[in-house]
Design a protein around this motif. Structure first.
Motif, mmCIF file in Angstrom:
data_model
loop_
_atom_site.group_PDB
_atom_site.id
_atom_site.type_symbol
_atom_site.label_atom_id
_atom_site.label_comp_id
_atom_site.label_asym_id
_atom_site.label_seq_id
_atom_site.Cartn_x
_atom_site.Cartn_y
_atom_site.Cartn_z
ATOM 1 N N THR A 148 44.306 67.293 -28.496
ATOM 2 C CA THR A 148 43.161 67.979 -29.074
ATOM 3 C C THR A 148 41.929 67.093 -28.999
ATOM 4 O O THR A 148 41.996 65.914 -29.381
ATOM 5 C CB THR A 148 43.450 68.339 -30.540
ATOM 6 O OG1 THR A 148 44.676 69.057 -30.578
ATOM 7 C CG2 THR A 148 42.337 69.179 -31.112
ATOM 8 N N PRO A 149 40.784 67.598 -28.514
ATOM 9 C CA PRO A 149 39.587 66.759 -28.420
ATOM 10 C C PRO A 149 39.110 66.258 -29.769
ATOM 11 O O PRO A 149 38.590 65.164 -29.876
ATOM 12 C CB PRO A 149 38.558 67.699 -27.773
ATOM 13 C CG PRO A 149 39.340 68.796 -27.162
ATOM 14 C CD PRO A 149 40.584 68.924 -27.960
ATOM 15 N N SER A 150 39.258 67.057 -30.821
ATOM 16 C CA SER A 150 38.746 66.662 -32.122
ATOM 17 C C SER A 150 39.561 65.563 -32.769
ATOM 18 O O SER A 150 39.164 65.013 -33.789
ATOM 19 C CB SER A 150 38.726 67.877 -33.058
ATOM 20 O OG SER A 150 40.033 68.414 -33.189
ATOM 21 N N SER A 151 40.741 65.251 -32.203
ATOM 22 C CA SER A 151 41.573 64.219 -32.818
ATOM 23 C C SER A 151 41.033 62.834 -32.570
ATOM 24 O O SER A 151 41.469 61.878 -33.201
ATOM 25 C CB SER A 151 43.006 64.324 -32.281
ATOM 26 O OG SER A 151 43.021 64.103 -30.876
ATOM 27 N N ALA A 367 42.316 66.958 -21.949
ATOM 28 C CA ALA A 367 41.266 67.304 -22.917
ATOM 29 C C ALA A 367 40.123 66.302 -22.856
ATOM 30 O O ALA A 367 38.956 66.660 -23.028
ATOM 31 C CB ALA A 367 41.846 67.350 -24.324
ATOM 32 N N GLU A 368 40.429 65.021 -22.606
ATOM 33 C CA GLU A 368 39.373 64.014 -22.470
ATOM 34 C C GLU A 368 38.513 64.271 -21.245
ATOM 35 O O GLU A 368 37.321 63.996 -21.239
ATOM 36 C CB GLU A 368 39.990 62.614 -22.393
ATOM 37 C CG GLU A 368 40.672 62.156 -23.656
ATOM 38 C CD GLU A 368 41.257 60.784 -23.502
ATOM 39 O OE1 GLU A 368 41.164 60.231 -22.370
ATOM 40 O OE2 GLU A 368 41.811 60.247 -24.474
ATOM 41 N N LEU A 369 39.127 64.807 -20.202
ATOM 42 C CA LEU A 369 38.397 65.035 -18.957
ATOM 43 C C LEU A 369 37.526 66.284 -19.020
ATOM 44 O O LEU A 369 36.407 66.296 -18.492
ATOM 45 C CB LEU A 369 39.404 65.159 -17.808
ATOM 46 C CG LEU A 369 38.836 65.421 -16.407
ATOM 47 C CD1 LEU A 369 38.027 64.225 -15.938
ATOM 48 C CD2 LEU A 369 39.964 65.734 -15.434
ATOM 49 N N LEU A 370 38.017 67.335 -19.665
ATOM 50 C CA LEU A 370 37.337 68.627 -19.627
ATOM 51 C C LEU A 370 36.511 68.932 -20.856
ATOM 52 O O LEU A 370 35.651 69.818 -20.812
ATOM 53 C CB LEU A 370 38.369 69.756 -19.442
ATOM 54 C CG LEU A 370 39.240 69.677 -18.187
ATOM 55 C CD1 LEU A 370 40.243 70.812 -18.177
ATOM 56 C CD2 LEU A 370 38.403 69.698 -16.927
ATOM 57 N N SER A 371 36.773 68.253 -21.964
ATOM 58 C CA SER A 371 36.076 68.589 -23.201
ATOM 59 C C SER A 371 34.785 67.805 -23.310
ATOM 60 O O SER A 371 34.467 66.942 -22.482
ATOM 61 C CB SER A 371 36.965 68.298 -24.418
ATOM 62 O OG SER A 371 37.183 66.905 -24.537
ATOM 63 N N GLU A 372 34.032 68.079 -24.381
ATOM 64 C CA GLU A 372 32.749 67.420 -24.613
ATOM 65 C C GLU A 372 32.902 66.064 -25.273
ATOM 66 O O GLU A 372 31.917 65.368 -25.485
ATOM 67 C CB GLU A 372 31.864 68.310 -25.482
ATOM 68 C CG GLU A 372 31.549 69.646 -24.853
ATOM 69 C CD GLU A 372 30.652 70.485 -25.709
ATOM 70 O OE1 GLU A 372 30.201 69.971 -26.748
ATOM 71 O OE2 GLU A 372 30.395 71.646 -25.362
ATOM 72 N N ASP A 373 34.110 65.688 -25.640
ATOM 73 C CA ASP A 373 34.339 64.410 -26.304
ATOM 74 C C ASP A 373 34.547 63.330 -25.248
ATOM 75 O O ASP A 373 35.648 62.868 -24.992
ATOM 76 C CB ASP A 373 35.557 64.508 -27.223
ATOM 77 C CG ASP A 373 35.743 63.251 -28.053
ATOM 78 O OD1 ASP A 373 34.769 62.506 -28.208
ATOM 79 O OD2 ASP A 373 36.873 63.023 -28.532
ATOM 80 N N GLN A 374 33.456 62.944 -24.594
ATOM 81 C CA GLN A 374 33.514 61.941 -23.545
ATOM 82 C C GLN A 374 32.663 60.734 -23.926
ATOM 83 O O GLN A 374 31.813 60.814 -24.816
ATOM 84 C CB GLN A 374 33.011 62.516 -22.216
ATOM 85 C CG GLN A 374 34.020 63.457 -21.565
ATOM 86 C CD GLN A 374 33.686 63.725 -20.113
ATOM 87 O OE1 GLN A 374 32.679 63.258 -19.600
ATOM 88 N NE2 GLN A 374 34.532 64.471 -19.441
ATOM 89 N N PRO A 375 32.867 59.612 -23.268
ATOM 90 C CA PRO A 375 32.081 58.416 -23.619
ATOM 91 C C PRO A 375 30.590 58.632 -23.388
ATOM 92 O O PRO A 375 30.181 59.355 -22.482
ATOM 93 C CB PRO A 375 32.629 57.347 -22.667
ATOM 94 C CG PRO A 375 33.974 57.843 -22.260
ATOM 95 C CD PRO A 375 33.899 59.330 -22.268
ATOM 96 N N VAL A 376 29.799 58.014 -24.218
ATOM 97 C CA VAL A 376 28.352 58.128 -24.133
ATOM 98 C C VAL A 376 27.844 56.991 -23.253
ATOM 99 O O VAL A 376 27.937 55.826 -23.616
ATOM 100 C CB VAL A 376 27.711 58.072 -25.530
ATOM 101 C CG1 VAL A 376 26.197 58.175 -25.413
ATOM 102 C CG2 VAL A 376 28.253 59.181 -26.408
ATOM 103 N N LEU A 377 27.301 57.336 -22.073
ATOM 104 C CA LEU A 377 26.817 56.322 -21.133
ATOM 105 C C LEU A 377 25.310 56.350 -20.965
ATOM 106 O O LEU A 377 24.742 55.409 -20.430
ATOM 107 C CB LEU A 377 27.465 56.529 -19.754
ATOM 108 C CG LEU A 377 29.002 56.476 -19.705
ATOM 109 C CD1 LEU A 377 29.466 56.696 -18.286
ATOM 110 C CD2 LEU A 377 29.520 55.158 -20.240
ATOM 111 N N ASN A 378 24.637 57.413 -21.387
ATOM 112 C CA ASN A 378 23.199 57.537 -21.160
ATOM 113 C C ASN A 378 22.388 57.442 -22.436
ATOM 114 O O ASN A 378 21.215 57.784 -22.450
ATOM 115 C CB ASN A 378 22.887 58.864 -20.456
ATOM 116 C CG ASN A 378 23.424 60.054 -21.226
ATOM 117 O OD1 ASN A 378 24.065 59.904 -22.250
ATOM 118 N ND2 ASN A 378 23.149 61.244 -20.723
ATOM 119 N N GLY A 379 22.982 57.024 -23.545
ATOM 120 C CA GLY A 379 22.237 56.843 -24.779
ATOM 121 C C GLY A 379 22.003 58.097 -25.568
ATOM 122 O O GLY A 379 21.368 58.064 -26.605
ATOM 123 N N SER A 380 22.480 59.251 -25.088
ATOM 124 C CA SER A 380 22.289 60.508 -25.797
ATOM 125 C C SER A 380 23.644 61.050 -26.210
ATOM 126 O O SER A 380 24.657 60.340 -26.173
ATOM 127 C CB SER A 380 21.551 61.519 -24.918
ATOM 128 O OG SER A 380 22.289 61.773 -23.741
#
Length: 556
Positions: A148-151, A367-380
Motif C-alpha cells: 500500500t502506498p500510504s504505508s 506501488a512505489e513505482l506507479l503511485s504518487e509516493d515517490q522520492p522528492v528530487l526536484n524540491g517540490s
C-alpha cells in the motif's frame, strides 16, 4: 538467475546486430520491465479519459492488464480466453506510444529475434521471459506483491537511489533518442527548474498540435525565442511564454551535454564527463537533501566504473570482429559531421549501458513505482509519471469560497460607511453650516396629530410676525412662546442653552416687544382723521418694484 541474465543479454545483442532489419532507426532505445509498466499505465489512463473523461486508473487494474498483456504478446494465453474490457484500445495505445517515441520493449525484441533465428534457436523461452518481467523468478515470491502506498511515510535510501539512477539513465537516453517522451518527463524538472505540471501540460499540447515529440516542440520554441527574431518569435499568447526561463535552462543543459559528447574523442573519458555533469546538476539543485546528494555521488561512481569496463570490452571485441552496434551514420555533407563522427563511439558505449539497465530486475514493489509516493528530487511535492501527464484541473469558478472568507465579506458589506470629516478653520463662524437633512430638524405633525379646534377669527398680525416675514435674518422668540427657526453661524449660541449671551439677547427682545405693544395701543387710541393721514403718508412713501435698485444706481 545468472543463466537467464546472460541469455537476455545475448538476445539484446542479437537485436542490435540485426537492428536495420527490425527497426527503421538505429538509435532505438529499449524499455525494461519498469518502463513497460509505466507506459501501460499511461495507455490505460488515456483510454479511461476517452471513455469516462478522467485521466486516471487504479493500481489493481494496471497489474491485472499487465499480466494479461504479457500473456497475450508472448502467446501463452489460450486463443479462446476472454479478453478484458477495452483491451484492444489499451493495446493500441500502448503500441502507439512505443512507436511514437522510437522505443521497443523486451517482448518486441524477443519476437523479432525469434523471427530472425527461427524457433529452433530460442535463447530464452516465453515462460522464462514472462517470469522475469513479472518478477516471479522463484528467488523471492513475495516480492511481486504490491504494498500500500500510504504505508510508507518517508522514502528510504534505496528508493531514492533507484529514482536517482533512473534520472541519470534518462539524461543519457535523451542524448541517443530525443523522441523518448518518458525520459524527458523524468528529467524536465530534475533538478528543480520551476517547471511543474502546468508547464508539462502546455508542452504536451504544443507537441500534439505540431505532431512532434516533446523534445522537438521544446527545442523549437526555445530556438525561436533565442534566434528567431521579431518576425519568427512565438506569439505573446503562447502558453509556453510563461515558462521561458525554465525551458531555456533545460535546453542549455542538454546543449552542454551534446558539446561534451561531440568534443571528447575518447569514449571512456566522454562518458565520465557526462556522468559528472549530471551529478553536479543534481547535487546543486538538491543541496538541501542529504539522501539525494549521497545517492547521486554513489550512482555517479558506479556508472563511471561500468562505462570504463564496457569500453574495455567493446575495444577488445572490436579488435576481434566488431561490436555489431552501429548508431546513425552522419552524412558527409552535414554541417556537424565532424561532431557526429567524434561522438559515434561514445554513443555505442551509452547504448550498451542503457541496454544493461533495461535488463535490470523489475521493481519489487509496484506501488512505489506507479503511485504518487515517490522520492522528492526536484524540491517540490513528490509526483509520479501518471500525475505529470495528467492535465491540471481548470477552475470553473463554481466552487464556493471558504466559509471564513464569505463571513468576512458579508461583515464588510454590513459595516457603516463613514464619510470623510470636513476640516473647519478657526474662522468657521463666518461660514453658514451645511443644512442638515429634514428628518433631523423639521418635525411636521401628521394630520392625525394636528389640533381639531378651529379659531373663529384670525389673530391680528403683530410686529413680530412682520419681522419674521421680512427677508432680514433674525432670531427671537415671540410673546406666545413659540420658537422660530433662523439661520445661524457656525459659532452662534444655540437655542435653549443657558449662557450670558443668551440672557442679554432675551432681555433686548422683550424690551423691543414692549415698545411695539405701546405703539400699537397709541395707534388704537388715535382719532380716525389722524389714522387716515398716516395711511396716506405711508402710501406716498411706498416704492414700486425695482425703484430702490434704480435709485441707488443713478445716485452717483
Amino acid at each position: 538467475m545468472q543463466a537467464l541474465g546472460h541469455a537476455l543479454t545475448q538476445m539484446v545483442k542479437t537485436f542490435r546486430q540485426e537492428c536495420p532489419q527490425l527497426q527503421q532507426s538505429e538509435r532505438t532505445t529499449v524499455h525494461g520491465a519498469d518502463a513497460m509498466l509505466l507506459v501501460l499505465q499511461l495507455a490505460m489512463a488515456d483510454v479511461s479519459k476517452q471513455k469516462s473523461g478522467e485521466f486516471k486508473v487504479a493500481l489493481s487494474d494496471v497489474l491485472m492488464v499487465w499480466k494479461h498483456l504479457l500473456l497475450h504478446k508472448l502467446h501463452l494465453q489460450p486463443p479462446g480466453a476472454a479478453r478484458l474490457e477495452n483491451y484492444d484500445l489499451i493495446l493500441e495505445a500502448y503500441e502507439g506510444f512505443l512507436k511514437r517515441t522510437n522505443t521497443v520493449d523486451l517482448v518486441d525484441i524477443f519476437s523479432g529475434c525469434k523471427e530472425l533465428r527461427g524457433d529452433s534457436e530460442e535463447v530464452v523461452s516465453p515462460v522464462q521471459l514472462f517470469e522475469f518481467l513479472t518478477g516471479n523468478t522463484g528467488d523471492s515470491p513475495a516480492s511481486s506483491m504490491p504494498s500500500t502506498p500510504s504505508s510508507k511515510s518517508r522514502p528510504c535510501s534505496s528508493q531514492v537511489k533507484v529514482a536517482v539512477r533512473r534520472v541519470f539513465c534518462s539524461y543519457l537516453s535523451l542524448l541517443i533518442n530525443t523522441k523518448n517522451d518518458l525520459a524527458l518527463a523524468l528529467t524536465l524538472d530534475v533538478p528543480s527548474r520551476s517547471l511543474g505540471r502546468q508547464t508539462f501540460t502546455d508542452l504536451k499540447h504544443a507537441a500534439q498540435n505540431s505532431s512532434t515529440s516533446l523534445f522537438l516542440a521544446l527545442t523549437s520554441f526555445v530556438r525561436a525565442i533565442q534566434l528567431g527574431g521579431k518576425g519568427y518569435a512565438p506569439a505573446e499568447s503562447d502558453p509556453l511564454r510563461k515558462h521561458v526561463k525554465g525551458l531555456s535552462s533545460f535546453v542549455q543543459f542538454l546543449d552542454n551535454l551534446e558539446e561534451i559528447l561531440g568534443e571528447t574523442p575518447d569514449p571512456s573519458v566522454c562518458g565520465t564527463k557526462l556522468v559528472s555533469a549530471i551529478r553536479a546538476a543534481l547535487v546543486k539543485g538538491c543541496s538541501g537533501e542529504e539522501a539525494v546528494r549521497a545517492a547521486a555521488e554513489e550512482t555517479a561512481a558506479e556508472l563511471k566504473d561500468r562505462l570504463c569496463q564496457l569500453y574495455r570490452i567493446q575495444k577488445a571485441t572490436s579488435l576481434a570482429g566488431g561490436t555489431g552496434i552501429s548508431p546513425a551514420r552522419p552524412k558527409a555533407y552535414a554541417v556537424n559531421h565532424a561532431t557526429a563522427y567524434g561522438g559515434r563511439e561514445t554513443v555505442k558505449l551509452l547504448m550498451a549501458l542503457l541496454d544493461e539497465e533495461a535488463l535490470a530486475p523489475p521493481c519489487a514493489n509496484k506501488a512505489e513505482l506507479l503511485s504518487e509516493d515517490q522520492p522528492v528530487l526536484n524540491g517540490s511535492e513528490g509526483t509520479c509519471v501518471l500525475t505529470l501527464f495528467r492535465s491540471p484541473e481548470v477552475s470553473t469558478g463554481s466552487s464556493p469560497e471558504p466559509l471564513k472568507k464569505r463571513v468576512q465579506s458579508r461583515l464588510d458589506l454590513l459595516k457603516l460607511k463613514v464619510g470623510p470629516r470636513s476640516i473647519r478653520s478657526q474662522f468657521a463662524c463666518t461660514y453658514r453650516d451645511q443644512e442638515p437633512p429634514l428628518n433631523r430638524v423639521l418635525h411636521f405633525p401628521s394630520t392625525s396629530q394636528a389640533p381639531t379646534c378651529v379659531h373663529p377669527a384670525p389673530k391680528p398680525k403683530t410686529a413680530a410676525l412682520e419681522v419674521l416675514a421680512s427677508d432680514k435674518p433674525s432670531s427671537f422668540e415671540c410673546h406666545t412662546g413659540t420658537r422660530v427657526l433662523a439661520p445661524r453661524s457656525g459659532n452662534a449660541p444655540l437655542r435653549g442653552v443657558p449662557g450670558p449671551d443668551n440672557a442679554k439677547m432675551t432681555k433686548g427682545i422683550k424690551r423691543k416687544q414692549a415698545d411695539v405693544d405701546v405703539e400699537n395701543v397709541q395707534r388704537d387710541n388715535e382719532p380716525p382723521e389722524k389714522m387716515k393721514q398716516r395711511t396716506k403718508t405711508k402710501a406716498k412713501k411706498k416704492l414700486i418694484a425695482g425703484q430702490a435698485t434704480l435709485s441707488s444706481f443713478f445716485r452717483v
